[in-house]
Design a protein around this motif. Structure first.
Motif, short mmCIF file in Angstrom:
data_model
loop_
_atom_site.label_atom_id
_atom_site.label_comp_id
_atom_site.label_asym_id
_atom_site.label_seq_id
_atom_site.Cartn_x
_atom_site.Cartn_y
_atom_site.Cartn_z
N ILE A 80 0.82 -1.21 0.00
CA ILE A 80 0.00 0.00 0.00
C ILE A 80 0.86 1.27 0.00
O ILE A 80 0.45 2.32 -0.48
N ALA A 81 2.08 1.18 0.52
CA ALA A 81 2.92 2.36 0.69
C ALA A 81 3.08 3.18 -0.58
O ALA A 81 2.95 4.39 -0.58
N ALA A 82 3.34 2.53 -1.71
CA ALA A 82 3.54 3.26 -2.97
C ALA A 82 3.20 2.45 -4.21
O ALA A 82 2.57 2.96 -5.13
N PRO A 83 3.60 1.15 -4.28
CA PRO A 83 3.43 0.41 -5.53
C PRO A 83 1.98 0.33 -6.02
O PRO A 83 1.72 0.48 -7.22
N LEU A 84 1.04 0.11 -5.11
CA LEU A 84 -0.36 -0.02 -5.53
C LEU A 84 -0.87 1.30 -6.09
O LEU A 84 -1.54 1.33 -7.13
N GLY A 85 -0.54 2.39 -5.42
CA GLY A 85 -0.97 3.70 -5.90
C GLY A 85 -0.36 4.03 -7.25
O GLY A 85 -1.03 4.57 -8.13
N ALA A 86 0.92 3.68 -7.43
CA ALA A 86 1.59 3.94 -8.71
C ALA A 86 0.93 3.15 -9.83
O ALA A 86 0.72 3.66 -10.94
N PHE A 87 0.59 1.90 -9.54
CA PHE A 87 -0.06 1.06 -10.55
C PHE A 87 -1.44 1.62 -10.92
O PHE A 87 -1.78 1.73 -12.10
N MET A 88 -2.22 1.99 -9.92
CA MET A 88 -3.57 2.48 -10.18
C MET A 88 -3.55 3.83 -10.87
O MET A 88 -4.44 4.16 -11.66
N SER A 89 -2.52 4.64 -10.63
CA SER A 89 -2.38 5.91 -11.34
C SER A 89 -1.99 5.69 -12.79
O SER A 89 -2.48 6.36 -13.70
N ALA A 90 -1.08 4.71 -13.02
CA ALA A 90 -0.62 4.44 -14.37
C ALA A 90 -1.71 3.81 -15.23
O ALA A 90 -1.78 4.04 -16.44
N PHE A 91 -2.58 3.01 -14.60
CA PHE A 91 -3.65 2.31 -15.32
C PHE A 91 -4.98 2.62 -14.65
O PHE A 91 -5.53 1.81 -13.91
N GLY A 94 -7.94 2.70 -15.60
CA GLY A 94 -9.11 1.89 -15.93
C GLY A 94 -9.07 0.49 -15.38
O GLY A 94 -10.01 -0.29 -15.57
N ILE A 95 -8.01 0.13 -14.66
CA ILE A 95 -7.88 -1.22 -14.11
C ILE A 95 -8.24 -1.21 -12.63
O ILE A 95 -7.65 -0.48 -11.84
N ASN A 96 -9.21 -2.01 -12.27
CA ASN A 96 -9.62 -2.16 -10.87
C ASN A 96 -8.78 -3.25 -10.21
O ASN A 96 -8.39 -4.23 -10.85
N VAL A 97 -8.53 -3.07 -8.92
CA VAL A 97 -7.72 -4.03 -8.17
C VAL A 97 -8.55 -4.57 -7.01
O VAL A 97 -9.19 -3.80 -6.28
#
Length: 309
Positions: free
Chosen positions: A107-118, A120-123
Motif C-alpha cells: 500500500i505504501a507506494a506500488p499499488l498507488g503507482a499502478f492504479m495511477s498508471a492504469f 481503468g484497471i480495478n484491483v
C-alpha cells in the motif's frame, strides 16, 4: 449448450461444500440453486453432486464440469486481455491474494503507482494465509498471490522470488539481543512467545525447524494477525518471528530489534509473486507483476541486511 448459470452454481456449491453456504456466498435462494442443478443433471442424465454429512461433494462428472467451467472462464479472460492490449490497457481487473505481512509494503507506494498508471484497471485485494492463497489461485478466484515461504507445488508458477529470512523479533534491550551468535530455538525457553496460526507460512516454517530440533515451543499467544504480533513485541510482552521488512518501520523507530536465527532454512526463506501454472496472465496482471517487482521492497531484492553484507 450447457447452462452457464447452472455451471456457476455447481462451481460454488463444490467450492463451498454445501448448498446453504453457496447460496449465502452468491446471495441467491438455495432453492433456486437446487432447481438449476437438478435441471442440469436431468439434461445431462448424470448425477453431479452427492450429499454427505451436512454438505455436498462432487461426483467425477461434477468435477469434470467444474474443470470445464474454469477453462471457459480462463479462455474468456485471455480474449478480454488481448482486447485490453489493443485498447492500451484501458480497462480490466487484477485480483490479488496477499498475506498481511506484505500489506504495508504494497500500500505504501506500488499499488498507488499502478492504479495511477492504469486508471481503468480495478484491483481486488484479498487477505489470505499461504494455504488459502494457493487454494484461491487453484480455484481461479485470484490472478496473483504474494506468498511468504510457500510449499513447493507444481501447480504454482513463480514470477518473482527474493530471499527474506525469518528472523526473531524482540523488544529493545531484550536479553537475547546480547547473544554474540545467531539465536537457536532452545534460547527461547522462558521467553513469552507469540506465533501465527498454522495456515501461515511463517508458522509452518517455525514448526518444521522445531520438529527437526526436537524443541517444544510453548507459545503464550496464537493469532492470525501480524499487527497483533507487532504490538505484542513492541509493548515488551515477548518475542515472535517475522521477516525484517515486515517490521522495518518499527526497527527504524527503535521499537523492535530483528535477530538472525541459526538455521539455514529460516535464513533461506523466500517471498514470491505467483500465479496458477498453465493459466495465461491477463495483460493487466502482467503489468501488475512488473509494478510490484519494481515498487515493493520485498521484491526489488533480498532482505536489507543481506544486501548490506
Amino acid at each position: 449448450m450447457l447452462n452457464q448459470r447452472a455451471l456457476a452454481y455447481l462451481n460454488e456449491v463444490i467450492r463451498q461444500g454445501s448448498l446453504r453456504r453457496a447460496a449465502a456466498r452468491l446471495d441467491v435462494d438455495a432453492s433456486a440453486i437446487s432447481r438449476q442443478l437438478r435441471a442440469l443433471e436431468e439434461d445431462l442424465g448424470i448425477k453431479l453432486c452427492e450429499r454427505h454429512g451436512g454438505g455436498m461433494r462432487p461426483t467425477e462428472a461434477g468435477r469434470l464440469l467444474v474443470r470445464h467451467f474454469h477453462s471457459q472462464r480462463a479462455a474468456e479472460e485471455a480474449v478480454l486481455s488481448q482486447l485490453m492490449a489493443i485498447q492500451g490497457l484501458a480497462r480490466g481487473e487484477v485480483r490479488i491474494a496477499v498475506g498481511e505481512g506484505f500489506i504495508a509494503d504494497l500500500i505504501a507506494a506500488p499499488l498507488g503507482a499502478f492504479m495511477s498508471a492504469f486508471a481503468g484497471i480495478n484491483v481486488e485485494i484479498r487477505m489470505a494465509g499461504v494455504n488459502e492463497a494457493m487454494s484461491l489461485l487453484k480455484d481461479m478466484e485470484v490472478d496473483l498471490a504474494l506468498l511468504y515461504v510457500p510449499p513447493v507445488d507444481p501447480l504454482i508458477r513463480c514470477h518473482v522470488e527474493t530471499r527474506q529470512p525469518l528472523d526473531l523479533i524482540v523488544p529493545p534491550r531484550h536479553c537475547l539481543a546480547e547473544l554474540a551468535r545467531p539465536v537457536r530455538l532452545r534460547d527461547l525457553q522462558g521467553a513469552p512467545l507469540a506465533l501465527m496460526d498454522n495456515p501461515f507460512g511463517m508458522r509452518q516454517m517455525v514448526n518444521m525447524v522445531a520438529h527437526q530440533e526436537r524443541v517444544h515451543l510453548d507459545a503464550r499467544l496464537h493469532t492470525n494477525s501480524v499487527a497483533v504480533l507487532k504490538n505484542f513485541v513492541r509493548s515488551g510482552i515477548g518475542v515472535t518471528f517475522m521477516p525484517e521488512l515486515t517490521v522495518s518501520d518499527e526497527i527504524q523507530r527503535g521499537e523492535i530489534l530483528a535477530l538472525p536465527m541459526a538455521y539455514p532454512v529460516m535464513n533461506g526463506a523466500r517471498a514470491q509473486i505467483v500465479s496458477l501454472e498453465g493459466r495465461e496472465l491477463t495483460m493487466a496482471a502482467k503489468a501488475c507483476v512488473a509494478h510490484l517487482r519494481q515498487g515493493m521492497r520485498f521484491f526489488r531484492g533480498d532482505a536489507p541486511r543481506l544486501g548490506e553484507s
